[in-house]
Design an enzyme around this catalytic site. Structure first.
Site, PDB file in Angstrom:
ATOM      1  N   ASP A  45      46.163  42.632  34.910  1.00  0.00           N
ATOM      2  CA  ASP A  45      45.953  43.286  36.209  1.00  0.00           C
ATOM      3  C   ASP A  45      47.116  44.169  36.650  1.00  0.00           C
ATOM      4  O   ASP A  45      47.168  44.576  37.813  1.00  0.00           O
ATOM      5  CB  ASP A  45      45.680  42.228  37.285  1.00  0.00           C
ATOM      6  CG  ASP A  45      44.258  41.693  37.190  1.00  0.00           C
ATOM      7  OD1 ASP A  45      43.344  42.497  36.942  1.00  0.00           O
ATOM      8  OD2 ASP A  45      44.057  40.486  37.372  1.00  0.00           O
ATOM      9  N   ASP A  63      36.425  44.921  34.599  1.00  0.00           N
ATOM     10  CA  ASP A  63      37.465  45.302  35.564  1.00  0.00           C
ATOM     11  C   ASP A  63      38.678  45.933  34.875  1.00  0.00           C
ATOM     12  O   ASP A  63      39.409  46.732  35.458  1.00  0.00           O
ATOM     13  CB  ASP A  63      37.971  44.081  36.341  1.00  0.00           C
ATOM     14  CG  ASP A  63      36.926  43.038  36.666  1.00  0.00           C
ATOM     15  OD1 ASP A  63      35.920  42.946  35.937  1.00  0.00           O
ATOM     16  OD2 ASP A  63      37.111  42.311  37.637  1.00  0.00           O
TER      17      ASP A  63
HETATM   18  N1  GLY Z   1      39.283  42.052  39.263  1.00  0.00           N
HETATM   19  C1  GLY Z   1      38.822  40.888  39.910  1.00  0.00           C
HETATM   20  C2  GLY Z   1      37.669  41.129  40.801  1.00  0.00           C
HETATM   21  O1  GLY Z   1      37.139  42.217  40.867  1.00  0.00           O
HETATM   22  O2  GLY Z   1      37.279  40.182  41.455  1.00  0.00           O
END
Ligand code: GLY
Length: 399
Positions: A117, A177
């Site tokens: 992330d 994501d």
């Molecule tokens: N990237 C985590 C979410 O979208 O919840």
């Protein structure tokens, strides 16, 4: 003459759509966002607990309280990003000061190799910060974070690993994501001249395009790879309704991710993919007329399922960018983004002084875990502000 009634209905509905961004008084909306963020800043300082000094950044509301997180949390960079956006929107130096303060908190995460992330955590604060303030230190943080993120790349599978947790469920999980984190890598190549980051981003995007998408251009949430062979072991969900369903935020991440990849590479396969995803979202029979999706397009309890405002904010921002690339559908995408933005502002924005200072209501974080349902989320606000700025830029009304 034969009148095709469904065409007529479509035409009438298009004509009836407000030219929403033009009707939105963007100056007023930014002024409201600034006032609301002043509340969030004050509530954040009030919520700090000397016994838990690591909790510094606002994420959501939990049990009626403002929830703060520490900088290793995946959402930790969004609030600083919001502050940079407010500085961009208003030119007011108080936002520059606050943006710098919150950006600096995340600096140690540039060495974090335990998460994919880093794009969210580092690019949102430092990327926006570098764009607006050209601070040389921010540049170094971005490049170092890209080095850290690169350690998660498997040349065998051709992807960056998303999660290290729950390793009984999967071996080398990659979530849709993760497309969002590629922006950090593209920026690092631009800033450092090292094309390795760019190559890695492109490889990840190509592998994701091949393995994450279904024939209808909806996306799986998780694809698990065999790290020894690179083969796909399974396709599943973690945050959606079912393995085969279309989790709303995942569709928005993909739309944004492939649009951004086209911006960075000009490879038409990414533009084509983004357009396919846009068609999936915009033509889905379960997308409500206000274009704010339910949390999962396939939740059988629709229309009684919770919405996910964050998915609408991400999609709106992505559609504005996509509108600048698509020759055939640009006007349509921009109009659809306008409708989303208008809905968010008119029906999902918190009353001034409420909602702990978060801008938007009614997002859904992780429904299967019964977590963050119908609640404010800091990243919904981030993409809302970005979409507002993109709408302003497109309207040519910078002042
Ligand atoms: N990237 C985590 C979410 O979208 O919840």
């Amino acid at each position: 003459m034969r009148i095709n009634l469904s065409c007529l209905a479509l035409l009438l509905s298009v004509l009836a759509q407000p030219a929403a961004a033009q009707r939105l008084n963007l100056k007023k909306v930014f002024a409201q966002a600034a006032r609301q963020t002043t509340v969030l800043l004050a509530e954040t300082d009030k919520a700090r607990n000397p016994e838990k000094p690591a909790l510094v950044v606002p994420r959501t509301e939990e049990n009626g309280q403002l929830k703060l997180v520490s900088t290793p949390d995946w959402t930790s960079g969004f609030f600083a990003g919001n502050l940079w956006f407010l500085y961009q929107a208003t030119g007011d130096k108080q936002w520059l000061t606050q943006a710098r303060r919150f950006t600096q908190l995340s600096e140690p995460e540039k060495l974090n190799t335990t998460t994919h992330d880093l794009g969210f955590m580092i690019y949102c604060p430092f990327g926006n910060g570098y764009r607006l303030a050209q601070d040389a230190q921010y540049r170094e943080v971005i490049i170092q974070a890209a080095r850290s993120l690169s350690t998660r790349f498997s040349p065998t599978a051709g992807v960056l690993k998303s999660w290290d947790h729950h390793d009984k469920n999967w071996q080398f999980p990659v979530i849709i994501d993760n497309m969002m984190n590629l922006e950090l890598l593209f920026e690092a190549t631009r800033l450092s001249g090292d094309s390795a980051f760019y190559c890695l981003a492109v490889t990840h995007a190509n592998t994701t395009l091949r393995n994450h998408y279904r024939p209808d251009f909806s996306s799986y949430h998780v694809v698990d790879y065999d790290p020894q062979t690179g083969a796909v072991r399974g396709k599943m969900t973690a945050q959606g309704y079912a393995d085969a369903s279309a989790w709303a935020r995942g569709q928005a991440w993909g739309l944004y991710g492939f649009t951004m990849c086209y911006r960075e590479t000009r490879n038409p396969i990414y533009l084509q993919q983004a357009e396919h995803i846009a068609q999936f979202i915009l033509h889905h029979p379960n997308l409500p007329p206000d274009k704010v999706p339910y949390w999962d397009y396939n939740d059988p309890t629709i229309p009684n399922a919770p919405r996910d405002v964050s998915a609408a904010a991400i999609a709106a921002s992505a559609l504005y960018e996509l509108s600048t690339f698509s020759l055939a559908n640009g006007t349509y995408y921009r109009q659809q983004a306008d409708v989303m933005l208008h809905s968010l502002q008119a029906h999902y924005a918190a009353p001034l002084g409420k909602n702990h200072g978060f801008l938007l209501l009614h997002s859904t974080g992780h429904k299967p875990a019964k977590s963050e349902i119908d609640t404010p989320l800091i990243y919904a606000d981030y993409y809302y502000l970005e979409a507002l700025l993109r709408a302003r830029d497109l309207a040519g009304a910078k002042k």
